[in-house]
Scaffold this motif. Structure first.
Motif, mmCIF file in Angstrom:
data_model
loop_
_atom_site.group_PDB
_atom_site.id
_atom_site.type_symbol
_atom_site.label_atom_id
_atom_site.label_comp_id
_atom_site.label_asym_id
_atom_site.label_seq_id
_atom_site.Cartn_x
_atom_site.Cartn_y
_atom_site.Cartn_z
ATOM 1 N N UNK A 1 0.804 -1.183 0.056
ATOM 2 C CA UNK A 1 -0.212 0.121 0.195
ATOM 3 C C UNK A 1 0.957 1.272 0.009
ATOM 4 N N UNK A 2 1.880 1.357 0.682
ATOM 5 C CA UNK A 2 2.893 2.361 0.855
ATOM 6 C C UNK A 2 3.398 2.391 -0.503
ATOM 7 N N UNK A 3 3.851 1.546 -1.123
ATOM 8 C CA UNK A 3 4.665 1.857 -2.403
ATOM 9 C C UNK A 3 3.703 2.348 -3.467
ATOM 10 N N UNK A 4 2.436 1.832 -3.578
ATOM 11 C CA UNK A 4 1.339 2.299 -4.350
ATOM 12 C C UNK A 4 1.194 3.600 -4.201
ATOM 13 N N UNK A 5 0.984 4.247 -2.784
ATOM 14 C CA UNK A 5 0.997 5.504 -2.496
ATOM 15 C C UNK A 5 1.972 6.205 -2.973
ATOM 16 N N UNK A 6 3.319 5.930 -2.663
ATOM 17 C CA UNK A 6 4.565 6.845 -3.057
ATOM 18 C C UNK A 6 4.494 7.002 -4.569
ATOM 19 N N UNK A 7 4.069 5.916 -5.458
ATOM 20 C CA UNK A 7 4.189 5.959 -6.617
ATOM 21 C C UNK A 7 3.182 6.856 -7.468
ATOM 22 N N UNK A 8 1.745 7.024 -6.875
ATOM 23 C CA UNK A 8 0.623 7.672 -6.969
ATOM 24 C C UNK A 8 1.087 8.941 -6.818
ATOM 25 N N UNK A 9 1.492 9.405 -5.660
ATOM 26 C CA UNK A 9 2.015 10.682 -5.313
ATOM 27 C C UNK A 9 3.016 11.206 -6.244
#
Length: 185
Positions: free
Chosen positions: A160-168
């Motif tokens: 979830x954190x990796x997904x968040x980082x790439x989306x941001x």
């Protein structure tokens, strides 16, 4: 509380990025873009209709937009809608065609628009972080219910954190590109 659903989180985060791109498309950069008129709605036939449903919008020149109104009786309402949309455009009516010269942006206006692009980006970042929080909460709830182990929760939280980082990162890239475009760099 719904169970953790990675696909749902990805969809919601992608939606935040799409929403940002749509918001950014409506910001005027000094060059003619047909998306500039997307937010304009016209009061015709007793309803509010998007401008692109009452005429054809085109950009015949880099600093000119043109709206070919299909029904002659709608020329006045279209002219009025564009004037009242707060885009700083002055329509020139020519029969069923409305020409919109795109004026030069002042340095002050460019800075205001760049700041607005930054605000849109921050709104998108907040939306992404809210989706992340929902995902983390549902993972903790799943662990509490005994549906997943602590290790599975930690692994999924990392995802979830990796997904968040790439989306941001996508949000930042879109905003930065728009700010450069606005500031004419």
């Amino acid at each position: 509380m719904a169970a953790y659903n990675k696909a749902d989180l990805e969809r919601r985060m992608a939606g935040a990025v799409e929403s940002l791109k749509h918001d950014l498309a409506g910001l005027r950069t000094g060059r003619a873009s047909v998306t500039l008129l997307d937010p304009v709605t016209v009061d015709v036939y007793g309803a509010h209709m998007p401008l692109n449903q009452v005429g054809t919008v085109s950009a015949p020149e880099p600093r000119m937009l043109s709206v070919q109104v299909w029904d002659k009786s709608n020329v006045g309402p279209v002219d009025k809608a564009i004037r009242s949309a707060g885009l700083g455009l002055n329509p020139i009516v020519d029969g069923q065609n409305i020409r919109l010269p795109i004026p030069d942006l002042t340095e002050e206006r460019r800075k205001e628009l760049a700041k607005l692009a930054g605000q849109y980006a921050e709104k998108a970042r907040i939306a992404v972080r809210n989706v992340r929080r929902d995902g983390m909460d549902s993972l903790k709830a799943d662990e509490k219910k005994g549906e997943i182990s602590e290790d599975e929760r930690k692994r999924a939280e990392t995802e979830v954190q990796k997904l968040t980082d790439s989306t941001i990162a996508d949000v930042d890239a879109a905003a930065s590109a728009k700010e450069k475009e606005i500031l004419g760099q």
